[in-house]
Design a protein around this motif. Structure first.
Motif, PDB file in Angstrom:
ATOM      1  N   LEU B 135       5.031  -1.433  -1.787  1.00 11.31           N
ATOM      2  CA  LEU B 135       3.978  -2.310  -1.296  1.00 11.31           C
ATOM      3  C   LEU B 135       2.614  -1.792  -1.721  1.00 11.31           C
ATOM      4  CD1 LEU B 135       2.720  -0.776   1.427  1.00 11.31           C
ATOM      5  CD2 LEU B 135       4.755  -1.700   2.439  1.00 11.31           C
ATOM      6  N   ILE B 163       2.494  -8.778   4.477  1.00 11.48           N
ATOM      7  CA  ILE B 163       3.397  -8.552   5.612  1.00 11.48           C
ATOM      8  C   ILE B 163       2.678  -7.975   6.828  1.00 11.48           C
ATOM      9  CG2 ILE B 163       5.560  -8.379   4.343  1.00 11.48           C
ATOM     10  CD1 ILE B 163       5.262  -5.322   4.495  1.00 11.48           C
ATOM     11  N   GLN B 171      -1.470  -5.470   3.888  1.00  9.40           N
ATOM     12  CA  GLN B 171      -0.341  -4.796   3.259  1.00  9.40           C
ATOM     13  C   GLN B 171       0.506  -5.876   2.585  1.00  9.40           C
ATOM     14  OE1 GLN B 171       2.656  -3.120   5.929  1.00  9.40           O
ATOM     15  NE2 GLN B 171       1.917  -1.090   5.372  1.00  9.40           N
ATOM     16  N   LEU B 173       3.900  -6.803   0.439  1.00  4.86           N
ATOM     17  CA  LEU B 173       5.231  -6.390  -0.010  1.00  4.86           C
ATOM     18  C   LEU B 173       5.451  -6.966  -1.398  1.00  4.86           C
ATOM     19  CD1 LEU B 173       7.880  -4.988   1.016  1.00  4.86           C
ATOM     20  CD2 LEU B 173       8.692  -7.280   1.513  1.00  4.86           C
TER      21      LEU B 173
END
Lengths: 172, 451
Positions: B135, B163, B171, B173
């Motif tokens: 990520l 996410i 963040q 992914l």
């Protein structure tokens, strides 16, 4: 390269100032998260693990070592999207083991550091993969060649890092 | 007891973390949305500001160097890019026609599609720092309108989805994480599948039966089925196909270099609606060609050429009354060189090649067909110089135009009445059109009566 058994009288216990104890782990986590963005190969290194090993071996206190490992591991976990505790548990064990080892070995020599770091990297990865598979259900692929190469690479980086961090130690 | 103190503390520390881990796993299963742990927020708040500072300092330095000092080869690059723009503008005209037709059909079918309404640009400032967690962190968060499960793309294709969203950071992914899944479709065969990441960071198409037709090089696009990525975004290309006992092992090479991400777009707003058909008439390649040619001063309104040109325009096979050549930005700054062939190729389906004279028969036929358009062209303001006439000369051949007119109204005048000389530029354009155009007469008829 010789592993030297050290008597209790020869053991020197070190301590670190509070700023160093806080900033160095945070910097390790920062570099771990930032440098691979520019240099993808850097992701084979585990700077927080090297910091845990260094602090644990220098302090030579198992409790301090495992607590350092737990804290740094949990911080590292919190940057991932996996449950908290995967790195936490692995680094707790490594912190405990490294500090216990520090009591018995002369961890100032380059050879000892190379072997200890290589060994603890493998131990760390084994614990991490075991927990990730058994408790969290992640489908991780274990590759011995990759892990061994990473272990050796981390050990060499560890020698350089430990040499620099030796300057931050204060005799207790 | 003191002898086992250290081991007891170790056991306690591990036990606590295992309990915490089990609690999180159970909670994560029960409530998939999850919640942000305080420690995560703290760590991210501690680490990401430093990352932002370093990234911005680095970007600023690089920008200063590249924008003010290192300008070697920029002129040559500019020339190449200008040429590319011109080629693409002409290509765009052709594609726009196809898109309009597709939208008409979609409207007929009541088809709804998703549009990217509002993308937000963001910079990648960090990674997770773990090989097992693929990520990235962005420098934009909820305060910039980013929310959970928003799609993240780049100019080359899809990147991942948000996410965890913090106030000033988020963040993302990546699609090559093993917990990621993207609804995809193969462009060639329209075969749908789920794209997943592997533990080693590769992309595979999951559960494709062995009898399906998948070949290396096939383009993979988003299918829109995951409700995260809009349909039709590039995902990658099939790299290798290995036959298993039941399923194919389809490895996909991502179109985005996921290891070297710098700037991305977060789709903060998607809209689902029926495709709207453009109310204005599409810009034709012939119009662009006409704009490219040199023009002569305006003719008086009383001149025969004015209604003639306007009428010719209204009688163009596209069936759209276009009294003037639209001043689309597409047509601006286009030099009179190589793209001529392309323009005439595009025009080939709607325009016929001409001789060296302006055909007046089509003028009258078209005047009868669309009087209002012809009237509009009489206004000097609507007649940009001789451009419609040039268009006439490119497209107004005798016989084909008579056929065209006969579809709509009766053409009464002979083809070569009132012949007019053409300028050398017109002649050269005409020649180019004649050399490259190969459209059959049926095209004119079908295009002349749009659905």
């Amino acid at each position: 390269m010789a592993l030297t058994y050290t008597s209790r009288e020869q053991i020197e216990v070190y301590r670190f100032s509070v700023p160093v104890a806080i900033i160095v782990p945070l910097l390790a986590i920062f570099f771990q998260a930032f440098v691979p963005l520019r240099l993808p190969f850097f992701s084979v290194f585990d700077l927080p693990l090297l910091v845990v090993i260094f602090f644990a071996m220098a302090r030579r206190s198992p409790v301090a070592g495992l607590l350092t490992g737990a804290c740094i591991g949990l911080l590292q976990d919190s940057l991932t999207h996996h449950p908290l505790g995967l790195y936490g548990i692995a680094k707790t064990v490594v912190g405990y083991g490294a500090s216990s080892m520090g009591v018995k070995l002369d961890v100032e020599s380059v050879g000892t550091r190379l072997l200890v770091t290589t060994g603890f990297y493998v131990v760390h990865q084994v614990i991490y993969f075991t927990i990730a598979r058994a408790l969290v259900g992640l489908d991780l692929q274990w590759s011995w060649p990759h892990e061994l190469i990473s272990a050796v690479a981390n050990a060499f980086l560890g020698i350089l890092l430990f040499w620099g961090m030796d300057r931050l130690k204060q005799r207790a | 007891m003191g002898r086992y103190r250290n081991v007891s503390i170790l056991a306690a520390a591990i036990f606590l973390q295992i309990v915490g881990l089990a609690y999180q796993v159970k909670r994560h299963t029960a409530d998939n949305a999850g919640s942000t742990r305080l420690i995560r927020a703290w760590t991210v708040s501690a680490v990401t500001p430093l990352e932002k500072i370093v990234v911005r300092a680095q970007t600023g330095t690089t920008d200063i160097w590249h924008n003010y000092f290192y300008l070697r080869g920029v002129r040559q690059q500019n020339r190449v890019l200008q040429q590319q723009i011109q080629d693409l503008q002409l290509e765009q005209v052709r594609l726009r026609q196809d898109a309009e037709q597709a939208r008409r059909l979609q409207t007929l079918l009541g088809f709804k599609e998703q549009f990217i309404d509002k993308p937000t640009a963001a910079q990648v400032i960090g990674l997770s720092g773990s090989e097992q967690s693929r990520l990235v962190y962005l420098d934009k968060g909820s305060s910039d309108g980013i929310g959970q499960d928003m799609a993240v793309i780049s100019s080359e294709g899809i990147v991942g989805k948000a996410i965890q969203v913090f106030r000033h950071t988020s963040q993302v992914l990546l699609i090559n994480d093993q917990t990621s899944g993207v609804g995809t479709i193969l462009e060639r065969t329209r075969l749908q599948g789920v794209l997943k990441g592997t533990p080693s960071g590769e992309l595979v198409l999951d559960k494709i039966m062995t009898q399906e037709d998948v070949k290396p090089g096939d383009r993979v696009l988003t299918s829109g089925g995951d409700q995260i990525f809009p349909k039709g975004l590039p995902v990658g290309t099939v790299e290798s196909v290995t036959r298993g006992s039941e399923f194919l092992q389809v490895k996909v090479r991502p179109s985005v270099a996921l290891n070297h991400l710098e700037e991305v777009l977060v789709i903060t707003k998607k809209a689902e609606r029926e495709p709207a058909i453009a109310s204005s008439a599409p810009v034709r390649a012939a119009d662009i060609l006409a704009q490219r040619l040199p023009s002569v001063p305006d003719q008086p309104p009383a001149s025969k050429t004015v209604p003639a040109s306007g009428a010719q325009n209204s009688a163009t096979p596209g069936g759209t009354a276009k009294p003037t050549v639209p001043s689309s930005p597409v047509a601006s700054n286009i030099p009179a060189a190589a793209p001529v062939v392309r323009a005439t190729n595009s025009a080939a389906s709607t325009e016929k090649p001409t001789g060296s004279t302006v055909n007046q028969s089509t003028v009258h036929a078209a005047s009868a067909t669309d009087q209002s358009a012809a009237t509009a062209t009489r206004s000097p303001s609507n007649s940009p110089g001789l451009q419609p006439k040039l268009l006439n000369s490119v497209s107004g051949s005798g016989v084909p135009q008579v056929q065209k007119a006969s579809v709509g109204v009766t053409a009464t005048k002979p083809a070569a009445q009132n012949p007019k000389p053409v300028t050398p530029a017109v002649a050269s354009a005409t020649k180019a059109a004649t050399n490259t155009s190969a459209a059959p007469a049926q095209n004119d008829k079908s295009e002349g009566h749009p659905q």
